[in-house]
Write an enzyme that holds these catalytic residues in place. Structure first.
Site, PDB file in Angstrom:
ATOM      1  N   HIS A   1     -11.638  -5.468   8.986  1.00 45.91           N
ATOM      2  CA  HIS A   1     -12.236  -5.244   7.569  1.00 45.91           C
ATOM      3  C   HIS A   1     -13.534  -4.625   7.709  1.00 45.91           C
ATOM      4  O   HIS A   1     -14.502  -4.809   7.222  1.00 45.91           O
ATOM      5  CB  HIS A   1     -12.645  -6.781   7.256  1.00 45.91           C
ATOM      6  CG  HIS A   1     -11.493  -7.688   6.821  1.00 45.91           C
ATOM      7  ND1 HIS A   1     -10.454  -8.245   7.712  1.00 45.91           N
ATOM      8  CD2 HIS A   1     -10.852  -7.988   5.578  1.00 45.91           C
ATOM      9  CE1 HIS A   1      -9.744  -9.020   7.032  1.00 45.91           C
ATOM     10  NE2 HIS A   1      -9.768  -8.555   5.953  1.00 45.91           N
TER      11      HIS A   1
ATOM     12  N   GLU B   1       0.817  -1.189  -0.173  1.00 42.43           N
ATOM     13  CA  GLU B   1       0.040   0.160  -0.039  1.00 42.43           C
ATOM     14  C   GLU B   1       0.835   1.053  -0.123  1.00 42.43           C
ATOM     15  O   GLU B   1       0.614   2.188  -0.565  1.00 42.43           O
ATOM     16  CB  GLU B   1      -0.957  -0.203   1.151  1.00 42.43           C
ATOM     17  CG  GLU B   1      -2.184  -0.798   1.084  1.00 42.43           C
ATOM     18  CD  GLU B   1      -1.794  -2.386   1.547  1.00 42.43           C
ATOM     19  OE1 GLU B   1      -0.627  -2.627   1.768  1.00 42.43           O
ATOM     20  OE2 GLU B   1      -2.785  -3.301   1.214  1.00 42.43           O
TER      21      GLU B   1
HETATM   22  C1  TPP Z   1      -1.654  -4.731   4.332  1.00 42.77           C
HETATM   23  C2  TPP Z   1      -2.647  -5.561   3.937  1.00 42.77           C
HETATM   24  N1  TPP Z   1      -2.737  -5.196   2.610  1.00 42.77           N
HETATM   25  C3  TPP Z   1      -3.954  -6.029   2.207  1.00 42.77           C
HETATM   26  C4  TPP Z   1      -4.469  -7.252   2.990  1.00 42.77           C
HETATM   27  C5  TPP Z   1      -5.691  -8.080   2.344  1.00 42.77           C
HETATM   28  N2  TPP Z   1      -5.124  -9.449   2.253  1.00 42.77           N
HETATM   29  C6  TPP Z   1      -5.416 -10.328   3.062  1.00 42.77           C
HETATM   30  S1  TPP Z   1      -4.865 -11.619   2.687  1.00 42.77           S
HETATM   31  C7  TPP Z   1      -4.069 -11.116   1.306  1.00 42.77           C
HETATM   32  C8  TPP Z   1      -3.388 -12.210   0.300  1.00 42.77           C
HETATM   33  C9  TPP Z   1      -2.296 -12.733   0.842  1.00 42.77           C
HETATM   34  O1  TPP Z   1      -1.498 -13.495   0.218  1.00 42.77           O
HETATM   35  P1  TPP Z   1      -0.337 -14.066   0.712  1.00 42.77           P
HETATM   36  O2  TPP Z   1       0.553 -13.443   1.735  1.00 42.77           O
HETATM   37  O3  TPP Z   1       0.451 -14.870  -0.422  1.00 42.77           O
HETATM   38  O4  TPP Z   1      -0.596 -15.074   1.769  1.00 42.77           O
HETATM   39  P2  TPP Z   1      -1.706 -16.544   1.242  1.00 42.77           P
HETATM   40  O5  TPP Z   1      -3.202 -16.149   1.601  1.00 42.77           O
HETATM   41  O6  TPP Z   1      -1.580 -16.903  -0.156  1.00 42.77           O
HETATM   42  O7  TPP Z   1      -1.449 -17.667   2.229  1.00 42.77           O
HETATM   43  C10 TPP Z   1      -4.496  -9.868   0.977  1.00 42.77           C
HETATM   44  C11 TPP Z   1      -4.180  -9.184  -0.112  1.00 42.77           C
HETATM   45  C12 TPP Z   1      -4.105  -7.399   4.038  1.00 42.77           C
HETATM   46  N3  TPP Z   1      -4.374  -8.280   4.887  1.00 42.77           N
HETATM   47  N4  TPP Z   1      -3.015  -6.589   4.554  1.00 42.77           N
END
Ligand code: TPP
Lengths: 358, 361
Positions: free
Chosen positions: B161, B94
């Protein structure tokens, strides 16, 4: 691993004996059974909000947490868990019953309904309750392991991240801090191909997350994340190095998220064949097949573990379903230690705005 | 700044080589031209789409906004129409992509940043408040950046959220803050925000996104709703109720109850823009009714009611017949459990109680 009694018998693989190997299988099966049960409860309308699974990634959480010094008295190693490490939470001593209570927002749950999914803390068991903003927990774990080191406690902290999380400034700053201070810290990146819908090629130019380690001057290793023994061995080495003052290790565990980000994600951005290919590499199926083939366990022994996991989850789920939601007024409690946040004046028996002051 | 860009270049990047193909408009942005009613979410999608067609300098950045179409599917199909250089799927960074939006704005573009949930705007707090908000004042030029995303509670989303973020930015001079409550306003305000040369934080309550009762037919011609102007939702003579976002709808319910059961006439103002505040509309109404209730979903302490009360105190004190009161969420993180969250959030019955108290004062 902890229990000397379990070390009895011949070493079969990765310096582990039969009971260890059975335990690895048992916890992968338990993670899967608990999440399967949760899906049923979601369909029944008991779970509100997001349901996140670790389906197909169970070997990462279980294999890595198995390498830790797990205790329930607050003196053992610690993990920063995620929704993709259900098995690690259970191995550390968190229970399916707590897991269900938390997901169902029960008053009996670890956060008494204030927080969701795996966002709960139990320092005695070494569970560091996460927040949603990605990267934060790597920073917090850096501070925890700093104290382990500076107070001479022989403890290690392990923080899990997804591939997407490595793009956050928070993850970078936390890891760099831990590296500079040579904290007893292990960072595991579960490289599962997607962050929500975003493929890894849009997160990083690297072919492997181990490439990041050079930027921090730390050790790294890439493992097959669907091979529980490989994950275990790599983590065991990293933990030993951390405990010996060798600093931080980054482990990339290559795996795959076989379902959508959460239940609301239909995964339309993923080719069907890709999911099928990874179904064939299922970590539990692979380990089961190997255990039988190598003669480490009988099929019937593993079947019994599957059945026990499912029965336990069904029983615990039924119990959690019967338990009450928190009382509404609890919402104003524990915002501060020793202070009550004011109740809305419009809900006082004799409504007056003068009653609203904190 | 007078760069004369045509549409941004369209050569493939190494990161993502999806070709730019101009296919039909996504279905959800064609309702208005077909004379059909739109939801709040579709109104926002139409505004984004139409602004991108109108002005080649407008482009979008955010997590999962491309092929997936965004966590709430606002930009579904946009990448097929505009290509991956105007619909940029970002890493989870972000701070990084909001800062990049600032740089693009310096170069004459008009970025619209999507926060997947506004709760995650916090890593970008530094670049928004220290860089973007101060750019003009520092002589670095205007900052036509819009930062938009879902906010608000009631969805059992838990503490991360469900947040409302307006007051984290309200104290930063240089920013504008917009928080619509209807499809018509959402579309017109978002267009105005994109065309505005100042940075705008644009909050979209996720409880409004698909609310069927809000669907409305919008004008087929291009329109904007000017920033900084409140809207009179309901005329009344006894009490002024100032609110915004989801609480507009709770307040309308409460005002109907007061009218029906108590014969009390409540005037409702929907702020629409929180910064700058429409002092004139507030004072005009308070001078007529002599009573003011402020209702906001955001938590109580440091909420916008405090600022509004002070301005009325400064500008219309002599017209008041009762203390200025507020209804707001309790001072706590947003809890997950339904029982707790319903208690946390201001409900219609709270507004009714407060209005009755004021009417009798
Ligand atoms: C700073 C932030 N930005 C956006 C989100 C929304 N979000 C939650 S999980 C996610 C994807 C996470 O991907 P990854 O780190 O690869 O973990 P995975 O779910 O694949 O295990 C996003 C974009 C968040 N939780 N925190």
């Amino acid at each position: 691993m902890n229990d000397p009694a379990r070390a009895d018998g011949p070493r079969l693989a990765a310096d582990l004996g039969k009971s260890d190997l059975l335990e690895l299988y048992e916890y992968m099966a338990l993670a899967r059974a608990a999440e399967d049960r949760l899906e049923i409860m979601l369909k029944q309308g008991h779970v509100k909000g997001g349901l996140y699974r670790s389906l197909g990634q169970e070997a990462v959480g279980v294999g890595s947490a198995f390498a830790l010094d797990r205790r329930v008295d607050g003196t053992g190693d610690m993990i920063a868990q995620t929704v993709r490490t259900t098995g690690a939470i259970f191995l550390m001593g968190g229970t399916p019953l707590q897991y269900f209570r938390q997901y169902l927002a029960r008053s009996t749950g670890p956060t008494r309904g204030r927080e969701a999914n795996v966002h709960w803390c139990d320092f005695r068991k070494g569970l560091l309750g996460p927040v949603s903003p990605l990267g934060t927990m790597t920073q917090v774990m850096a501070g925890i392991t700093l104290v382990f080191k500076q107070t001479g406690q022989p403890r290690v902290g392990l923080a899990y991240a997804g591939d997407g999380q490595t793009s956050t400034g928070a993850w970078h700053e936390g890891l760099n801090f831990a590296a500079v201070r040579r904290c007893p810290f292990v960072a595991i990146v579960q490289s599962n191909k997607y962050a929500f819908s975003t493929p890894i090629r849009l997160q990083t130019r690297l072919a492997s997350f181990t490439g990041k380690a050079a930027g921090y001057g730390i050790e790294s290793r890439s493992v097959d994340g669907n091979d529980v023994l490989e994950v275990f061995e790599a983590t065991r080495d990293a933990v030993a190095r951390a405990r010996d003052g060798g600093g931080v290790t980054l482990i990339e565990a290559r795996t795959y998220r076989r379902l959508g980000h959460a239940q609301h994600d239909a995964q339309e951005y993923v080719p069907r064949e890709e999911i099928e290919e990874w179904e064939r590499k299922d970590p539990i199926g692979r380990f089961r097949e190997r255990m039988v083939r190598e003669g480490w366990a009988l099929e019937s022994e593993l079947d019994a573990l599957d059945v026990a996991a499912r029965e336990r989850c069904e029983k615990d789920a039924e119990r959690a379903i019967q338990e009450p939601a928190p009382d509404a007024e609890e919402a104003v409690q524990r915002v501060y230690e020793g202070l009550i946040t004011s109740v809305p004046w419009t809900r006082l028996p004799e409504p007056t705005p003068r009653g609203a002051a904190i | 700044m007078s760069f004369n860009f045509s549409a941004p270049a369209t050569e493939d990047t190494e990161a993502d080589s999806a070709p730019v193909v101009t296919i039909d408009k996504p279905e959800h942005v064609t309702k208005t031209e077909r004379g059909e009613p739109v939801t709040f979410l579709e109104a926002i999608a139409e505004a984004l789409f139409e602004e991108m067609v109108r002005d080649g300098h407008v482009f979008l950045l955010g997590e999962d906004i491309g092929v997936y179409g965004g966590a709430f599917k606002v930009t579904k199909g946009f990448i097929d129409h505009f290509g991956s250089e105007r619909i940029i799927d970002t890493p989870i960074s972000e701070a990084g992509f909001t800062g990049a939006a600032a740089g693009a704005a310096h170069m004459g573009l008009r970025p619209v940043v999507e926060m997947q949930f506004m709760d995650f705007i916090s890593p970008a707090y530094d670049v928004i408040t220290n860089y973007i908000a101060t750019s003009l004042y520092r002589g670095s030029g205007p900052m036509p950046v819009v930062i938009r995303g879902p906010v608000g509670g009631g969805n059992r989303g838990g503490p991360f959220h469900s947040q409302n973020v307006e007051m984290a930015f309200f104290h930063t001079p240089g920013l504008k803050i917009v928080y619509p409550s209807t499809p018509y306003d959402a579309k017109g305000l978002l267009k105005a925000a994109i065309r505005d040369d100042d940075p705008v934080i644009f909050e979209e309550h996720k409880g409004l996104y698909r609310a069927p009762q809000l669907r409305e037919v919008l004008p087929t011609e291009d329109y904007v709703v000017p920033l900084g102007k409140a809207r009179q939702v309901r005329e009344g003579s006894d009490i002024t109720l100032v609110t915004y976002g989801m609480m507009v709808h709770r307040s309308v319910e409460a005002a109907s109850t007061l009218q029906g059961e108590d014969g009390v006439s409540v005037e409702i103002l929907d702020l629409r823009t929180l910064l700058p505040l429409d002092d004139e509309a507030i004072m005009d109404s308070v001078r007529r009714t002599g009573r003011l209730l402020v209702v906001h979903e955001d938590t109580r302490t440091g909420g916008i009611a405090g600022e509004i009360a002070m301005r009325v105190n400064e500008q219309a004190f002599e017209f008041l017949d009762a203390p200025i009161l507020r209804v707001a969420a309790i001072d706590a993180p947003v809890p997950y459990a339904g029982t707790l969250e319903d208690y946390f959030l201001p409900q219609t019955h709270d507004v009714v109680t407060a209005l009755r108290y004021l009417a009798r004062y």
